[in-house]
Design an enzyme around this catalytic site. Structure first.
Site, short mmCIF file in Angstrom:
data_model
loop_
_atom_site.label_atom_id
_atom_site.label_comp_id
_atom_site.label_asym_id
_atom_site.label_seq_id
_atom_site.Cartn_x
_atom_site.Cartn_y
_atom_site.Cartn_z
N ASP A 1 0.91 -0.85 -0.21
CA ASP A 1 0.06 -0.20 -0.14
C ASP A 1 0.69 1.38 0.28
O ASP A 1 1.84 1.19 -1.08
CB ASP A 1 -0.97 0.18 1.21
CG ASP A 1 -2.25 0.85 1.65
OD1 ASP A 1 -2.86 0.73 1.12
OD2 ASP A 1 -2.03 1.72 1.98
N TYR B 1 -13.13 7.59 -0.56
CA TYR B 1 -12.66 7.56 0.66
C TYR B 1 -11.15 8.62 0.96
O TYR B 1 -10.73 8.96 2.24
CB TYR B 1 -12.20 6.19 1.31
CG TYR B 1 -10.58 5.80 1.36
CD1 TYR B 1 -10.21 5.38 2.11
CD2 TYR B 1 -11.84 4.81 -0.25
CE1 TYR B 1 -9.21 4.73 1.72
CE2 TYR B 1 -9.94 3.85 -0.41
CZ TYR B 1 -8.81 4.10 -0.09
OH TYR B 1 -7.31 3.87 -0.26
N TYR C 1 -2.59 10.30 3.28
CA TYR C 1 -3.30 10.75 2.83
C TYR C 1 -3.54 12.39 2.55
O TYR C 1 -3.64 12.68 1.03
CB TYR C 1 -4.70 10.57 3.70
CG TYR C 1 -4.95 9.06 3.52
CD1 TYR C 1 -5.59 8.07 2.82
CD2 TYR C 1 -4.75 8.82 4.86
CE1 TYR C 1 -5.72 7.00 1.88
CE2 TYR C 1 -5.35 7.11 5.11
CZ TYR C 1 -5.45 6.34 3.16
OH TYR C 1 -5.98 4.65 4.00
N HIS D 1 -7.18 -6.31 -0.98
CA HIS D 1 -6.02 -5.49 -1.20
C HIS D 1 -5.31 -6.60 -0.04
O HIS D 1 -4.08 -5.28 0.62
CB HIS D 1 -6.91 -4.39 -0.29
CG HIS D 1 -5.83 -2.77 -0.22
ND1 HIS D 1 -4.29 -2.65 -1.69
CD2 HIS D 1 -5.40 -2.18 0.59
CE1 HIS D 1 -4.31 -2.04 -0.88
NE2 HIS D 1 -4.61 -1.25 0.05
#
Length: 314
Positions: free
Chosen positions: A103, A148, A232, A292
């Site tokens: 990720d 998201y 993020y 994932h």
């Protein structure tokens, strides 16, 4: 997991937590976690690497899990994480290592490879290929408004959303959402990401209650402040190099049912071979039923791919 031992090292003014297992004299593999993961997400791969003769080390990134929270987590950058990994290598006097990233940990591994190619043998990434970065390169305009990632970039919104629930529930909800094959997208402006999960939804069958407890305990320690900043809110950060080319061997492992495959054309980017414009020496393997969290869902398949790749480039 009793063979994995834990320690702390001071890197760039912060105490970072390291989980470690394996022969001190063997090649070193550094495992870099994603979100909502932590060092524990690599438990199966670390043991497999140690059994294959490697020394496996999995840090908690700064502000994550048992690692110390930076004084200003809202200013943490991907470059900070890259510099921390370099600091770990220098602390132990590791000349060269393998990097394995999942990720956003994959992005850290690629960023490191761009800046410090001479310090790594090869890179393994899961759930994310190399991607160009920066405001012009990242396809935010292709993402649905309730996605998201966009919601979690908004100052204060995810903090308020998460704050309504115990940490254990937040981690559980994210694992459930990210285990699906569809992009996690809120239905409308009023729906929050946590509300997308029905409270009666069970954990994925491969994710035990004991595992959830481990994750929850670590995030209760660190909170989500740094996690919301990186990846993020820092996602559009540029790499700081002129030539985006990964010049070391790279193995990419993707779950065939990973929602990320539907992320801004990512699936076509991988299967068309366009990713090889940036990573020429790239091997791609799909685990067709994988999601994932493929390294936790299908650990034996992932272990075989990773260990064979590491041995090939040792």
């Amino acid at each position: 997991m009793e063979k994995i031992h834990h320690s702390y090292v001071e890197i760039r003014g912060l105490k970072l937590h390291l989980a470690e297992i394996g022969n001190g004299g063997g090649p070193v593999v550094i495992f870099l976690h994603g979100f909502p993961e932590i060092w524990y997400s690599w438990r199966y791969q670390m043991v497999a690497a140690a059994n294959a003769g490697f020394r496996a080390i999995a840090p908690d990134f700064r502000g994550y899990g048992l690692s110390e929270l930076p004084a200003d987590p809202e200013n943490t950058t991907f470059k900070d994480l890259v510099d921390d990994i370099l600091g770990i290598l220098d602390f132990f006097q590791f000349h060269k290592v393998f990097l394995v990233g999942k990720d956003f940990g994959a992005r850290v591994a690629h960023h490191f490879a761009l800046l410090h190619q001479e310090r790594i043998f090869a890179v393994v990434t899961l759930g994310l290929p190399f991607l160009p970065s920066g405001p012009e390169a990242f396809p935010i305009h292709l993402l649905p408004k309730g996605f998201y990632m966009l919601r979690w970039r908004e100052p204060g919104r995810p903090e308020k959303d998460f704050g309504r629930f115990p940490v254990k529930t937040v981690v559980k909800n994210i694992y459930i959402l990210f285990s699906g094959s569809e992009l996690p997208v809120a239905n409308d402006e009023e729906q929050e990401i946590m509300d997308m999960v029905d409270p009666s939804t069970p954990l994925p069958p491969w994710f035990r209650e004991e595992d959830l407890h481990q994750y929850a305990a670590l995030y209760e320690k660190s909170g989500f402040q740094t996690a919301l900043q990186v990846p993020y809110r820092a996602w559009l950060e540029e790499y700081g190099v002129n030539h985006l080319k990964i010049n070391v061997p790279n193995l990419l492992i993707m779950g065939g049912k990973d929602y990320a495959m539907k992320f801004g054309g990512l699936g076509d980017y991988i299967t068309s071979g366009k990713v090889k414009e940036f990573v020429p020496d790239l091997q791609v393997n799909f685990i067709q039923e994988g999601t994932h969290f493929v390294q936790e869902q299908f650990p034996e398949e992932v272990n075989d791919l990773v260990i064979n790749f590491l041995k090939k480039h040792t």
